[in-house]
Design an enzyme around this catalytic site. Structure first.
Site, mmCIF file in Angstrom:
data_model
loop_
_atom_site.group_PDB
_atom_site.id
_atom_site.type_symbol
_atom_site.label_atom_id
_atom_site.label_comp_id
_atom_site.label_asym_id
_atom_site.label_seq_id
_atom_site.Cartn_x
_atom_site.Cartn_y
_atom_site.Cartn_z
ATOM 1 N N ASP A 106 27.138 -64.694 -109.118
ATOM 2 C CA ASP A 106 27.408 -64.425 -110.535
ATOM 3 C C ASP A 106 26.058 -64.374 -111.267
ATOM 4 O OD1 ASP A 106 29.161 -64.180 -112.800
ATOM 5 O OD2 ASP A 106 28.937 -66.309 -113.207
ATOM 6 N N GLY A 108 23.465 -65.817 -110.238
ATOM 7 C CA GLY A 108 22.454 -65.851 -109.181
ATOM 8 C C GLY A 108 21.811 -67.217 -109.028
ATOM 9 N N THR A 110 23.046 -70.257 -108.284
ATOM 10 C CA THR A 110 23.456 -71.115 -107.163
ATOM 11 C C THR A 110 22.802 -70.670 -105.862
ATOM 12 O OG1 THR A 110 25.566 -71.528 -108.261
ATOM 13 C CG2 THR A 110 25.449 -72.040 -105.904
ATOM 14 N N LEU A 111 22.905 -69.372 -105.529
ATOM 15 C CA LEU A 111 22.373 -68.922 -104.234
ATOM 16 C C LEU A 111 20.853 -68.944 -104.210
ATOM 17 C CD1 LEU A 111 24.680 -66.152 -102.736
ATOM 18 C CD2 LEU A 111 24.067 -68.363 -101.746
ATOM 19 N N LYS A 134 28.950 -59.999 -108.768
ATOM 20 C CA LYS A 134 29.108 -59.457 -110.126
ATOM 21 C C LYS A 134 27.714 -59.179 -110.681
ATOM 22 C CE LYS A 134 31.932 -62.827 -111.902
ATOM 23 N NZ LYS A 134 32.972 -63.486 -112.765
ATOM 24 N N ASP A 162 38.231 -70.670 -107.885
ATOM 25 C CA ASP A 162 39.121 -71.436 -108.764
ATOM 26 C C ASP A 162 38.931 -71.106 -110.232
ATOM 27 O OD1 ASP A 162 36.459 -72.760 -108.782
ATOM 28 O OD2 ASP A 162 37.466 -74.139 -110.153
ATOM 29 N N ARG A 168 42.779 -71.805 -105.773
ATOM 30 C CA ARG A 168 41.950 -71.520 -104.594
ATOM 31 C C ARG A 168 42.791 -71.048 -103.418
ATOM 32 N NH1 ARG A 168 36.805 -73.736 -105.594
ATOM 33 N NH2 ARG A 168 36.771 -75.625 -106.859
HETATM 34 P P1 IMP Z 1 26.154 -68.435 -110.098
HETATM 35 O O1 IMP Z 1 25.354 -69.663 -109.829
HETATM 36 O O2 IMP Z 1 26.274 -68.149 -111.568
HETATM 37 O O3 IMP Z 1 25.767 -67.221 -109.297
HETATM 38 O O4 IMP Z 1 27.661 -68.736 -109.791
HETATM 39 C C1 IMP Z 1 28.102 -69.267 -108.697
HETATM 40 C C2 IMP Z 1 29.342 -70.086 -108.923
HETATM 41 O O5 IMP Z 1 30.035 -69.831 -110.158
HETATM 42 C C3 IMP Z 1 30.284 -69.673 -107.838
HETATM 43 O O6 IMP Z 1 30.034 -70.398 -106.657
HETATM 44 C C4 IMP Z 1 31.608 -69.971 -108.446
HETATM 45 O O7 IMP Z 1 31.958 -71.320 -108.173
HETATM 46 C C5 IMP Z 1 31.431 -69.810 -109.941
HETATM 47 N N1 IMP Z 1 31.996 -68.512 -110.417
HETATM 48 C C6 IMP Z 1 31.318 -67.471 -110.910
HETATM 49 N N2 IMP Z 1 32.138 -66.454 -111.244
HETATM 50 C C7 IMP Z 1 33.383 -66.873 -110.923
HETATM 51 C C8 IMP Z 1 34.689 -66.253 -111.005
HETATM 52 O O8 IMP Z 1 34.892 -65.101 -111.439
HETATM 53 N N3 IMP Z 1 35.728 -67.026 -110.573
HETATM 54 C C9 IMP Z 1 35.584 -68.283 -110.073
HETATM 55 N N4 IMP Z 1 34.384 -68.893 -109.970
HETATM 56 C C10 IMP Z 1 33.297 -68.198 -110.394
HETATM 57 MG MG MG Z 2 33.742 -72.795 -108.816
#
Ligand code: IMP
Ligand code: MG
Length: 185
Positions: A106, A108, A110-111, A134, A162, A168
């Site tokens: 999303d 970015g 977390t990864l 996304k 979730d 989930r």
């Molecule tokens: P990031 O760190 O923003 O890339 O997001 C990672 C985390 O956000 C994912 O592992 C999900 O747990 C949560 N997340 C982001 N978008 C969604 C969504 O559309 N549905 C559910 N969880 C989401």
């Molecule tokens: Mg989540």
């Protein structure tokens, strides 16, 4: 939890399964002949990882498997931007080829945090895999090595993902819609 609906199926269980099988076809060769460790980011990756490793078995790839829990503070549909390790990896990663798996890419954060953290733990290489991407939501520039589906900026649940801890268990991916908001037509 705000009033919401889980009606619109974005990806069917069959579409997901076909794509998972194809993804494993792409990643299997890179895992062979290395000390491969697959690391699922909890909790969203648990179903995806389970399907990936069972398909890898059909390609005669036998990775070690571990999990880490990463949290970005806050519930609902918005994350706070601060990632922290709630439960770390247990395996010794020194010299390993890590493949880290998450449900969705999303912002970015977390990864990209996970990759850096796993390198710090001694992984020789870290590849990344997300079922969903996304790109419109990216805050930190990041591209995963393996992506299942690129989707629009919709909040989705199912197949591990979730909304406030729920949904989930859905075998498919569905959009969450909020009555009164623009996406609810
Ligand atoms: P990031 O760190 O923003 O890339 O997001 C990672 C985390 O956000 C994912 O592992 C999900 O747990 C949560 N997340 C982001 N978008 C969604 C969504 O559309 N549905 C559910 N969880 C989401
Ligand atoms: Mg989540």
């Amino acid at each position: 939890m705000k009033p919401h609906h889980i009606r619109e199926v974005l990806l069917t269980a069959e579409q997901i399964q076909n794509r998972v099988d194809a993804l494993v076809g792409e990643m299997a060769d890179g895992c062979r002949g290395t000390d491969c460790v697959m690391i699922g980011i909890l909790r969203g990756s648990f179903i995806f990882l389970a399907d990936l490793v069972r398909e890898l078995y059909r390609h005669e790839v036998h990775p070690r498997i571990d999990f880490m829990t990463l949290e970005s503070y806050g519930g609902g549909t918005e994350s706070s931007g601060v990632v922290r390790v709630a439960k770390d990896v247990g395996l010794n990663l020194a010299g390993t080829a890590v493949l880290v798996v998450d449900d969705i890419l999303d912002t970015g954060r977390t990864l990209s945090f996970a990759r850096q953290h796993l390198l710090t733990l001694g992984a020789r290489t870290v590849r990344t895999c997300a079922l969903l991407d996304k790109p419109a939501r990216r805050v930190v520039p990041f591209q995963a090595d393996y992506v299942g589906f690129t989707i629009a900026d919709r909040f989705v649940v199912g197949y591990g993902l979730d909304y406030d801890g729920r949904y989930r268990e859905l075998p498919h991916i569905a959009c969450v819609t909020f009555p009164g908001k623009a996406q609810e037509t």
